[in-house]
Design an enzyme around this catalytic site. Structure first.
Site, PDB file in Angstrom:
ATOM      1  N   PHE A  90      58.013  48.282  81.562  1.00  9.53           N
ATOM      2  CA  PHE A  90      58.674  49.114  81.371  1.00  9.53           C
ATOM      3  C   PHE A  90      57.873  50.433  79.927  1.00  9.53           C
ATOM      4  O   PHE A  90      58.899  50.289  79.108  1.00  9.53           O
ATOM      5  CB  PHE A  90      60.261  48.701  81.060  1.00  9.53           C
ATOM      6  CG  PHE A  90      60.587  48.219  82.089  1.00  9.53           C
ATOM      7  CD1 PHE A  90      60.816  48.574  83.591  1.00  9.53           C
ATOM      8  CD2 PHE A  90      60.714  46.704  82.431  1.00  9.53           C
ATOM      9  CE1 PHE A  90      61.114  48.011  84.624  1.00  9.53           C
ATOM     10  CE2 PHE A  90      61.033  45.634  82.758  1.00  9.53           C
ATOM     11  CZ  PHE A  90      61.385  46.259  84.047  1.00  9.53           C
ATOM     12  N   CYS A 147      69.496  46.745  77.138  1.00 10.59           N
ATOM     13  CA  CYS A 147      69.577  47.762  76.421  1.00 10.59           C
ATOM     14  C   CYS A 147      71.225  48.178  77.058  1.00 10.59           C
ATOM     15  O   CYS A 147      72.127  48.978  76.963  1.00 10.59           O
ATOM     16  CB  CYS A 147      69.109  48.751  76.200  1.00 10.59           C
ATOM     17  SG  CYS A 147      68.553  49.918  78.012  1.00 10.59           S
ATOM     18  N   ALA A 207      57.143  47.116  88.395  1.00  8.18           N
ATOM     19  CA  ALA A 207      57.154  46.578  88.048  1.00  8.18           C
ATOM     20  C   ALA A 207      56.977  45.547  88.501  1.00  8.18           C
ATOM     21  O   ALA A 207      56.775  44.243  88.662  1.00  8.18           O
ATOM     22  CB  ALA A 207      59.224  46.773  86.486  1.00  8.18           C
ATOM     23  N   ARG A 241      58.931  46.791  67.261  1.00 11.76           N
ATOM     24  CA  ARG A 241      57.582  46.915  67.874  1.00 11.76           C
ATOM     25  C   ARG A 241      56.633  46.334  66.611  1.00 11.76           C
ATOM     26  O   ARG A 241      55.849  45.907  66.409  1.00 11.76           O
ATOM     27  CB  ARG A 241      57.415  48.642  67.794  1.00 11.76           C
ATOM     28  CG  ARG A 241      57.893  48.955  69.011  1.00 11.76           C
ATOM     29  CD  ARG A 241      58.150  50.497  69.596  1.00 11.76           C
ATOM     30  NE  ARG A 241      58.480  51.080  68.934  1.00 11.76           N
ATOM     31  CZ  ARG A 241      59.748  51.966  69.325  1.00 11.76           C
ATOM     32  NH1 ARG A 241      59.817  51.837  70.667  1.00 11.76           N
ATOM     33  NH2 ARG A 241      60.253  52.807  68.217  1.00 11.76           N
ATOM     34  N   ASP A 262      54.509  51.659  84.133  1.00 10.50           N
ATOM     35  CA  ASP A 262      55.692  51.730  84.276  1.00 10.50           C
ATOM     36  C   ASP A 262      55.631  52.315  85.516  1.00 10.50           C
ATOM     37  O   ASP A 262      54.466  53.338  85.755  1.00 10.50           O
ATOM     38  CB  ASP A 262      55.707  52.820  83.076  1.00 10.50           C
ATOM     39  CG  ASP A 262      56.905  53.756  83.056  1.00 10.50           C
ATOM     40  OD1 ASP A 262      58.161  53.710  81.287  1.00 10.50           O
ATOM     41  OD2 ASP A 262      58.124  53.926  83.531  1.00 10.50           O
ATOM     42  N   SER A 263      57.163  52.772  86.137  1.00 16.99           N
ATOM     43  CA  SER A 263      56.786  53.524  87.585  1.00 16.99           C
ATOM     44  C   SER A 263      57.277  54.836  87.560  1.00 16.99           C
ATOM     45  O   SER A 263      56.822  55.682  88.894  1.00 16.99           O
ATOM     46  CB  SER A 263      58.141  53.166  88.340  1.00 16.99           C
ATOM     47  OG  SER A 263      59.332  53.022  87.527  1.00 16.99           O
ATOM     48  N   ASP A 314      60.905  45.046  78.317  1.00 19.49           N
ATOM     49  CA  ASP A 314      62.028  46.321  78.092  1.00 19.49           C
ATOM     50  C   ASP A 314      62.575  47.480  78.963  1.00 19.49           C
ATOM     51  O   ASP A 314      62.167  49.061  78.680  1.00 19.49           O
ATOM     52  CB  ASP A 314      61.837  47.206  76.726  1.00 19.49           C
ATOM     53  CG  ASP A 314      62.072  47.999  76.158  1.00 19.49           C
ATOM     54  OD1 ASP A 314      63.429  47.545  75.931  1.00 19.49           O
ATOM     55  OD2 ASP A 314      62.139  48.959  75.571  1.00 19.49           O
TER      56      ASP A 314
END
Length: 405
Positions: A239, A349, A291, A223, A261-262, A309
């Site tokens: 996201f 990730c 997204a 970040r 974001d959902s 992300d």
């Protein structure tokens, strides 16, 4: 001292190389009376001691705590917690314990957020502890750590000399098959102060209902890098979850920042975190949207800095093929929509997705989108998420920063 797990002949080699897992296929026999969560000794086919750890039925049958024969008692947890904390002091993330008397602000490290225990990387496989000021959020990923939770919390409070006053246990999602009444709640203390500080920015941490321990500390350094590249750019944070990248982009001087974001809860949290740091800034907009649907409908060139992300696309090896297809599809969309001269931050990730898997997926996406890209940075998890050199599986976060022509 403990009941034994006996390995098949020749299956001790990985333990001799200090790998901290024993797989079920390596086990010859289990002594009577051993239950999930028990501490066990692992021995070779001739009965020679190899390791001590927590037993659990499943593919990973033993998570090793020590390769030296010793009791896993209060002193053990105190030593491991202190060692982990001293490593964070060396990184400049935590205050030294040397001072006998500290004021309240020092004890809370000014609300600083950092990871204190990162599983195998700190010699405590199956355990995560994140610190948010005076509150530590502890999460078990094995039954053995769940059994030891109160002993670990006690060691944590005692060893940190009051710097951590509250310990919240949050394992409902990581141990869903256990008794849920004991999965979430304060083991020590209690606090309503859920604001943490990261690089002088403030964030609300939802350790009760939020994902993981409430905040993704592992993207802290990434970040900060994004902040330095955001000046006068139009930023899209896909996201977004808590809006971490969005807040940094705003501080970096972005022309505008859009968060997607959902999850409606994630969007609300993002808005709250933006307001916490930039109370009347009209450069930010947040959208609750899928997204892929959002990327489908935006104009080409609408953004010149994009963050992808996503949550883990593969949580086990059997899902790897579909996960790679997902990364290709997502990144292709990103490449197709980003402006000329844009910068793309893209991440995985998923532990089972290797760096090579991820790079190949991203490069395939660039080729399909017919965009020429240059690799500016190769990103990974920060130093308070250490990787045990004998456990390469601990390197889960992979990222690329790409210049798109």
């Amino acid at each position: 001292m403990y009941k034994r797990i006996i390995l098949k002949k020749g299956k001790e080699e990985s333990l001799k190389r200090f790998h901290p897992w024993v797989f079920s296929g390596a086990i010859k026999s289990v002594e009577d009376g051993i239950a999930d969560g028990d501490t066990v000794n692992v021995v070779d086919a001739d009965g020679n001691f190899l390791a001590v750890g927590h037993f659990q039925e499943g593919s990973i049958s033993v998570r090793v705590l020590s390769f030296t024969e010793q009791p896993i008692d209060d002193d053990f947890w105190k030593r491991r917690i202190l060692s982990a904390y001293q490593a964070r002091v060396a990184l400049g993330l935590a205050c030294s314990l040397d001072s006998a008397a500290v004021d309240d602000s020092s004890m809370a490290d000014n609300g600083k957020a950092f990871r204190l225990v990162h599983g195998e990387g700190d010699g405590m496989p199956g355990l995560i502890i994140d610190v948010y000021g005076e509150t530590a959020v502890m999460q078990a990923h094995s039954i053995g750590m769940h059994v030891e939770r109160k002993n670990i919390a006690k060691a944590l409070v005692e060893q940190l000399h009051g710097r951590v006053k509250n310990v919240y246990y949050k394992s409902e999602t990581t141990l869903p098959f256990m008794d849920r009444d004991e999965m979430n709640g304060f083991i020590y203390g209690g606090s309503q102060n859920n604001i943490a500080v990261e690089n002088n920015l403030k964030f609300y941490v939802d350790w009760i209902k939020g994902q993981k321990t409430g905040f993704f500390i592992d993207q802290r350094d990434n970040r900060q890098l994004l902040e330095t590249l955001s000046y006068k750019r139009r930023v899209l944070n896909m996201f977004c979850y808590t809006g971490g990248f969005s807040v940094y982009a705003l501080r970096g001087g972005a022309e505008c920042v859009h968060s997607v974001d959902s999850s409606a809860k994630a969007i609300e949290l993002t808005k709250e975190n933006v307001a916490l740091n930039f109370s009347s800034d009209n450069r930010h907009q947040a959208y609750c949207e899928d997204a892929f649907r959002y990327l489908d409908h935006i104009e080409k060139g609408a953004y010149d800095l994009v963050v992808l992300d996503p949550p883990a696309f593969a949580k086990h090896r059997g899902a790897l093929h579909n996960a790679l297809k997902g990364y290709i599809r997502l990144n292709q969309k990103g490449f197709e929509k980003i402006g000329v001269g844009g910068i793309l931050f893209t991440f995985s990730c998923s532990q089972v997705v290797t760096k090579e898997n991820f790079r190949n997926a991203v490069f395939t996406a660039a080729a399909l989108a017919n965009r020429k890209v240059r690799v500016l940075y190769q990103l990974h998890q920060p130093a308070d998420h250490p990787i045990n050199i004998f456990h390469p599986e601990g390197e889960y976060l992979k990222g690329l920063v790409l210049y798109v022509e």
